[in-house]
Design an enzyme around this catalytic site. Structure first.
Site, PDB file in Angstrom:
ATOM      1  N   ARG A 105       0.846  -1.202   0.000  1.00 10.53           N
ATOM      2  CA  ARG A 105       0.000   0.000   0.000  1.00 10.53           C
ATOM      3  C   ARG A 105       0.879   1.249   0.000  1.00 10.53           C
ATOM      4  O   ARG A 105       2.085   1.173   0.111  1.00 10.53           O
ATOM      5  CB  ARG A 105      -0.928  -0.006   1.210  1.00 10.53           C
ATOM      6  N   CYS A 109       3.111   8.591  -5.574  1.00  8.65           N
ATOM      7  CA  CYS A 109       3.904   9.806  -5.398  1.00  8.65           C
ATOM      8  C   CYS A 109       2.927  10.973  -5.271  1.00  8.65           C
ATOM      9  O   CYS A 109       2.047  11.144  -6.122  1.00  8.65           O
ATOM     10  CB  CYS A 109       4.807   9.986  -6.618  1.00  8.65           C
ATOM     11  N   GLU A 144      -3.106   7.293   6.959  1.00  6.86           N
ATOM     12  CA  GLU A 144      -1.743   7.464   7.484  1.00  6.86           C
ATOM     13  C   GLU A 144      -0.769   8.002   6.440  1.00  6.86           C
ATOM     14  O   GLU A 144       0.180   7.303   6.043  1.00  6.86           O
ATOM     15  CB  GLU A 144      -1.221   6.156   8.063  1.00  6.86           C
ATOM     16  N   GLU A 315      -7.204   4.264  15.628  1.00  6.36           N
ATOM     17  CA  GLU A 315      -6.821   2.855  15.695  1.00  6.36           C
ATOM     18  C   GLU A 315      -6.103   2.634  17.027  1.00  6.36           C
ATOM     19  O   GLU A 315      -5.013   3.163  17.236  1.00  6.36           O
ATOM     20  CB  GLU A 315      -5.887   2.493  14.535  1.00  6.36           C
ATOM     21  N   TRP A 323       3.844  -6.016  13.323  1.00  8.38           N
ATOM     22  CA  TRP A 323       4.862  -5.326  12.525  1.00  8.38           C
ATOM     23  C   TRP A 323       6.111  -4.892  13.255  1.00  8.38           C
ATOM     24  O   TRP A 323       7.041  -4.383  12.643  1.00  8.38           O
ATOM     25  CB  TRP A 323       4.236  -4.120  11.817  1.00  8.38           C
ATOM     26  N   GLN A 364      -2.252 -11.109   9.112  1.00  5.18           N
ATOM     27  CA  GLN A 364      -2.778 -12.330   9.753  1.00  5.18           C
ATOM     28  C   GLN A 364      -2.452 -12.394  11.231  1.00  5.18           C
ATOM     29  O   GLN A 364      -3.204 -12.943  12.021  1.00  5.18           O
ATOM     30  CB  GLN A 364      -2.128 -13.563   9.136  1.00  5.18           C
ATOM     31  N   HIS A 366      -1.999  -9.938  13.305  1.00  5.39           N
ATOM     32  CA  HIS A 366      -2.430  -8.736  14.031  1.00  5.39           C
ATOM     33  C   HIS A 366      -3.741  -9.054  14.721  1.00  5.39           C
ATOM     34  O   HIS A 366      -4.723  -9.421  14.083  1.00  5.39           O
ATOM     35  CB  HIS A 366      -2.616  -7.589  13.039  1.00  5.39           C
TER      36      HIS A 366
HETATM   37  C1  GAL Z   1      -1.852   1.088  10.867  1.00  7.53           C
HETATM   38  C2  GAL Z   1      -2.728   1.111   9.624  1.00  7.53           C
HETATM   39  C3  GAL Z   1      -3.728  -0.018   9.630  1.00  7.53           C
HETATM   40  C4  GAL Z   1      -3.076  -1.298  10.017  1.00  7.53           C
HETATM   41  C5  GAL Z   1      -2.436  -1.137  11.366  1.00  7.53           C
HETATM   42  C6  GAL Z   1      -1.794  -2.385  11.890  1.00  7.53           C
HETATM   43  O1  GAL Z   1      -0.625   1.690  10.622  1.00  7.53           O
HETATM   44  O2  GAL Z   1      -3.411   2.335   9.499  1.00  7.53           O
HETATM   45  O3  GAL Z   1      -4.293  -0.119   8.340  1.00  7.53           O
HETATM   46  O4  GAL Z   1      -2.126  -1.635   9.060  1.00  7.53           O
HETATM   47  O5  GAL Z   1      -1.452  -0.153  11.290  1.00  7.53           O
HETATM   48  O6  GAL Z   1      -1.209  -2.156  13.150  1.00  7.53           O
END
Ligand code: GAL
Length: 635
Positions: A105, A109, A144, A315, A323, A364, A366
């Site tokens: 994603r 640019c 973001e 969020e 991640w 997956q 998360h």
């Molecule tokens: C954020 C993003 C979400 C998801 C999330 C996972 O950075 O906006 O779409 O990827 O992280 O932690």
């Protein structure tokens, strides 16, 4: 104001048969908001002009019928394959000159006019269709900006736009050559068309060139966002937001926020601790399941300013993320603590990411509020607890803090362009000051440099590399204690050292005669405790020294209500200076147990225990992840 909860939902990930039960469950859990749509472009427009609204119509209707309010996102963070095939040069170009690929994603640019036209088109279609939908109660632009290092692009489109941006600002290459000092190394230009982007140079580019490109890149984000906001506003009265990401400073959030109604941000305390706080290993271990005790609050206070008072957590981490280098589960109670901390700092809403864990693709691993099999995950139980607590006491009334701490995006870029020592970062320096203020038990407003400073008793603005001249007098004129340095006014707008030498502060006889950066493992002790760490300036002049290094050099000087710190201080040094300036300012400080933080609202004091041990506080013994809420004595 009433505080609310919500979640992020992807109807396109699930069979339609389960939407209604999902919606009913969200409502039963006490959620108010549900954000949808922000990555759904390939399902909304699978081929050019072939729009498929029916599924989104039904999803919004189903959620709305359950009593939920929808936040509708524009899908421009995920252009589908056909958009990239149509505009192959819309991909951002990295510093090595390589296009960034399709397959995740944010692969666009900001300067590409063809892509901007596609965005205009899809946003117009969505805004027209849903602008008056009774269930769509808020909007989100894109997702973001800047996440995954996506603001800066060294593309041909960026180069053309940058030249135009420079021509508008400098009018002539003579003026630009003079302002940047291009006589150095024969870098002078005859036409704007000769000016390239500051990558792939043999050694470092001119810092003026690099900083101009950072400013230009930020302006491109502001422009991109403004296009979307204006379209949505033409079709809808619902408030418009964007979800910013923690520790992303590559564009000016205040300027982006000026075109929006609400600032939101995405809070992943455990991901941040491992990935971007930059704490030493012992601290990371101590807070591995709780997150850094100041990092979330710092962003809450920042986004309150970006949203001009209106902000949310869009969020909220509900369990392990996928991640960071390590992804532990939160200590039981932390999801609740994080939620209440956001409300105590003024959040209107806290939304959990995501409703159900996805069994496929990149995230997956998360967690969500539900497991992939729809059973409740631990995060749901804590969200439900917060919902019950909110139902009992929903009012949290914000009030101005006694301290204003300036955060300036332009200063962050200037420090990045010229840090002078490895690891020196403006963001890190401001965060260190914030930590010291919080350790002293203070509530803090983070503000832009041009904020109205009326009412603050202490104004702290470390590291403001370029300081507009009028601020040098208007801040002290408020009567507040003003805490500046290091590197205050150290460069003009074009990264040139001004003469008279910095900081050139009216009313304070101090001049930075020379400076040095120092290895972090070579601290210079201060007389009386604490140390100079990482960077110091040698100060000349008659101002009174209030902190001195053991080698005799002045570290911090003062005259009247103006204090200048020429050295970066370690935590003990910052604690000493914070308490001294608060005493001067008439602000009461406290000594808090390790890991405990407080936040004052208009009527209450909140206590949060970020440590993994019970802590004794004036509000009673707080268990790990404990939250307490006490009425403040009325004033
Ligand atoms: C954020 C993003 C979400 C998801 C999330 C996972 O950075 O906006 O779409 O990827 O992280 O932690």
């Amino acid at each position: 104001m009433q505080r609310t909860l919500g979640t992020c939902y992807y109807p396109e990930h699930w069979p339609e048969e389960i939407w209604a039960e999902d919606a009913a469950r969200m409502a039963r859990a006490g959620l108010t908001w549900v954000r949808v749509g922000e990555f759904a472009w390939s399902r909304l427009e699978p081929a050019p002009g072939d729009f498929r609204w029916d599924w989104l119509d039904r999803a919004i209707e189903t959620l709305g019928a359950a009593g939920l309010k929808v936040v509708l996102g524009t899908p421009t963070a995920t252009p589908p394959r056909w958009v990239v095939d149509k505009h192959p040069d819309m991909l951002a170009i990295d510093a090595e000159g390589r296009p960034r690929g399709f397959g995740s994603r944010r692969h666009y640019c900001f300067s590409h006019e063809g892509y901007l036209a596609e965005c205009r088109r899809i946003v117009t279609e969505i805004a027209r269709r849903y602008g008056r939908n009774p269930h769509v109660a808020a909007w989100q632009t894109d997702n973001e900006y800047g996440c995954h290092d996506t603001v800066i692009s060294y593309s041909a489109a960026a180069e053309t736009a940058f030249r135009d941006w420079l021509a508008q600002r400098y009018q002539s290459t003579d003026a630009l050559n003079r302002a940047w000092g291009n006589v150095f190394w024969s870098m002078e230009y005859d036409t704007f068309e000769q000016i390239g982007l500051p990558n792939l140079t043999v050694t470092e580019p001119n810092p003026a060139h690099a900083l101009a490109f950072r400013r230009f890149s930020s302006d491109q984000v502001v422009r991109f966002n403004r296009v979307q906001a204006e379209i949505i506003r033409a079709h809808s009265d619902a408030p418009i937001s964007h979800n910013y990401m923690g520790r992303i400073t590559d564009f000016d959030h205040y300027r982006t926020g000026a075109d929006l109604d609400i600032a939101t941000w995405d809070s992943y305390p455990l991901g941040f601790l491992e990935d971007r706080v930059g704490a030493e290993p012992a601290r990371q271990r101590a807070y591995a399941r709780q997150g850094d005790p100041d990092f979330q609050a710092f962003h809450h206070d920042l986004y309150r300013a970006v949203g001009r008072g209106r902000w949310w957590v869009m969020e909220q981490q509900p369990g392990p993320v996928n991640w960071a280098p390590y992804n532990p589960a939160p200590l039981p109670g932390m999801v609740r603590l994080w939620s209440w901390e956001a409300f105590a700092h003024g959040a209107e809403a806290v939304c959990y990411f995501r409703w159900r864990q996805a069994p496929f693709a990149q995230e997956q691993l998360h967690s969500g509020l539900l497991r992939p099999d729809s059973a409740a995950a631990p995060g749901l139980l804590e969200a439900e607890q917060v919902a019950r607590e909110l139902a009992d006491a929903p009012e949290v009334a914000n009030r101005q803090a006694p301290v204003a701490l300036v955060f300036d995006y332009d200063a962050d870029w200037a420090w990045q362009v010229q840090p002078h020592g490895a690891g020196l970062s403006y963001f890190g320096i401001v965060l260190d000051h914030y930590r010291a203020l919080r350790r002293a038990g203070l509530s803090v407003d983070i503000v832009p440099h041009d904020a109205d400073m009326t009412g603050y008793r202490l104004i702290a603005a470390p590291g403001l590399m370029h300081m507009p001249r009028h601020l040098k007098t208007t801040w002290t004129a408020t009567g507040a204690q003003v805490w500046l340095g290091p590197r205050t006014g150290a460069r003009d707008r074009d990264m040139v050292i001004p003469v008279p030498l910095p900081p050139a502060l009216p009313g304070l006889d101090v001049t930075v005669s020379r400076l040095e950066s120092i290895r972090p493992d070579l601290p210079i002790p201060l007389e009386g405790g604490g140390a100079v760490s990482g960077y110091r300036e040698f100060l000349e002049g008659s101002a009174e020294t209030i902190l001195r290094a053991e080698d005799g050099e002045a570290a911090v000087v003062r005259a009247g209500n103006l204090t200048y710190a020429g050295s970066l201080l370690d935590a003990d040094g910052l604690d000493r200076l914070t308490r001294e300036l608060c005493a001067e300012a008439g602000i009461a400080t406290q000594t808090l147990p390790e890991g405990v933080r407080i936040r004052d609202t208009a009527t209450e004091r909140f206590w949060f225990n970020y440590s993994a041990e019970p802590r004794e506080t004036p509000a009673g013994v707080l268990p790990p992840a404990g939250v307490a809420r006490r009425a403040l004595p009325s004033q």
